[in-house]
Write an enzyme that holds these catalytic residues in place. Structure first.
Site, PDB file in Angstrom:
ATOM      1  CD  GLU A  67     -33.669 -79.655   2.972  1.00  0.00           C
ATOM      2  OE1 GLU A  67     -33.174 -80.315   3.918  1.00  0.00           O
ATOM      3  OE2 GLU A  67     -33.535 -78.425   2.853  1.00  0.00           O
ATOM      4  NE  ARG A  75     -31.847 -72.946  -0.772  1.00  0.00           N
ATOM      5  CZ  ARG A  75     -30.756 -73.389  -0.159  1.00  0.00           C
ATOM      6  NH1 ARG A  75     -29.581 -73.369  -0.771  1.00  0.00           N
ATOM      7  NH2 ARG A  75     -30.832 -73.853   1.071  1.00  0.00           N
ATOM      8  CE  LYS A 110     -31.477 -76.496   7.694  1.00  0.00           C
ATOM      9  NZ  LYS A 110     -31.894 -76.198   6.320  1.00  0.00           N
TER      10      LYS A 110
HETATM   11  C1  3PG Z   1     -28.093 -75.294   2.385  1.00  0.00           C
HETATM   12  O1  3PG Z   1     -28.398 -74.263   2.927  1.00  0.00           O
HETATM   13  O2  3PG Z   1     -28.000 -75.411   1.162  1.00  0.00           O
HETATM   14  C2  3PG Z   1     -27.899 -76.498   3.232  1.00  0.00           C
HETATM   15  O3  3PG Z   1     -27.860 -76.144   4.561  1.00  0.00           O
HETATM   16  C3  3PG Z   1     -26.698 -77.283   2.834  1.00  0.00           C
HETATM   17  O4  3PG Z   1     -25.543 -76.720   3.332  1.00  0.00           O
HETATM   18  P1  3PG Z   1     -24.125 -77.268   2.834  1.00  0.00           P
HETATM   19  O5  3PG Z   1     -23.968 -76.818   1.413  1.00  0.00           O
HETATM   20  O6  3PG Z   1     -23.128 -76.588   3.750  1.00  0.00           O
HETATM   21  O7  3PG Z   1     -24.139 -78.752   2.970  1.00  0.00           O
END
Ligand code: 3PG
Length: 212
Positions: A45, A49, A135
């Protein structure tokens, strides 16, 4: 099962973990997915960003057609359209708005949306729109394994991808729940390792999940 449920199951149903990445340089896209694949993980994924994110998705979709590449941090119809244009096979959002739900209903065939929910009411609302794979976000902070387990009784038709605060220690407990189909996490390929181009460390982290 709904179309969205069947599509997400066929894409991500057999995937033990979906690495969630923030990546700044499109030139790092292929070495990154090759390292993940060497460790046994062929899904990713790419969060929208960074300015490079869509170019990363496009590079992966074009050069590594076997990789199940999706976009994350999809907040709007515009993000969804851009994801499809770049070749994303799925899209992930941290929550769900009416506008995004309607956009996703139109683009479901090309690129199913995996929307984020954190409560029973949010899950019910998503289900009304036809989303049966969700999710659970932010999983750790929203109640973790016991909370998610407690949703399976009243909402047996829904399955979740816990993401946010999932760790190597908690992943097996999430995976053991009957209402999860995969999980997401950033620890497999964190920004610092990508920036350092430490592909062997990323491969090791992927292998630690797939070999456990
Ligand atoms: C995010 O928002 O980057 C994802 O949900 C991943 O979360 P994590 O860094 O807690 O695995």
């Amino acid at each position: 099962m709904t179309t969205q449920g069947a599509q997400i199951d066929s894409l991500l149903g057999g995937v033990p973990i979906v690495p969630v990445v923030v990546i700044d340089d499109a030139a790092q896209a292929l070495p990154l997915v090759d390292a993940l694949a060497a460790g046994g993980i062929t899904a990713i994924e790419v969060t929208l960003r960074t300015p490079a994110a869509l170019a990363v998705v496009q590079a992966i979709a074009e050069a590594r057609p076997n990789v199940i590449v999706g976009t994350g941090t999809v907040l709007s119809e515009k993000d969804l359209d851009a994801s499809i244009e770049a070749g994303a096979k799925f899209a992930v959002s941290p929550g769900l708005t009416e506008a995004l739900a309607h956009a996703a209903q139109k683009s479901n065939e090309a690129c199913p949306l995996l929307p984020g929910v954190a409560t029973a009411s949010e899950a019910m609302r998503a289900s009304e729109y036809g989303f049966e794979r969700l999710k659970f976000f932010p999983a750790g902070q929203a109640g973790g394994v016991p909370y998610l387990k407690s949703l399976s009784g009243p909402l047996p038709h829904l399955k979740f991808c816990p993401t946010g605060g999932v760790t190597p220690a908690t992943l097996p407990d999430y995976a053991a729940l009957e209402n999860t189909f995969t999980a997401g996490g950033s620890w497999i390929a964190p920004g610092a390792l990508i920036a350092a181009e430490d592909w062997s460390a990323i491969e090791e982290r992927a292998a630690a999940v797939t070999c456990s």
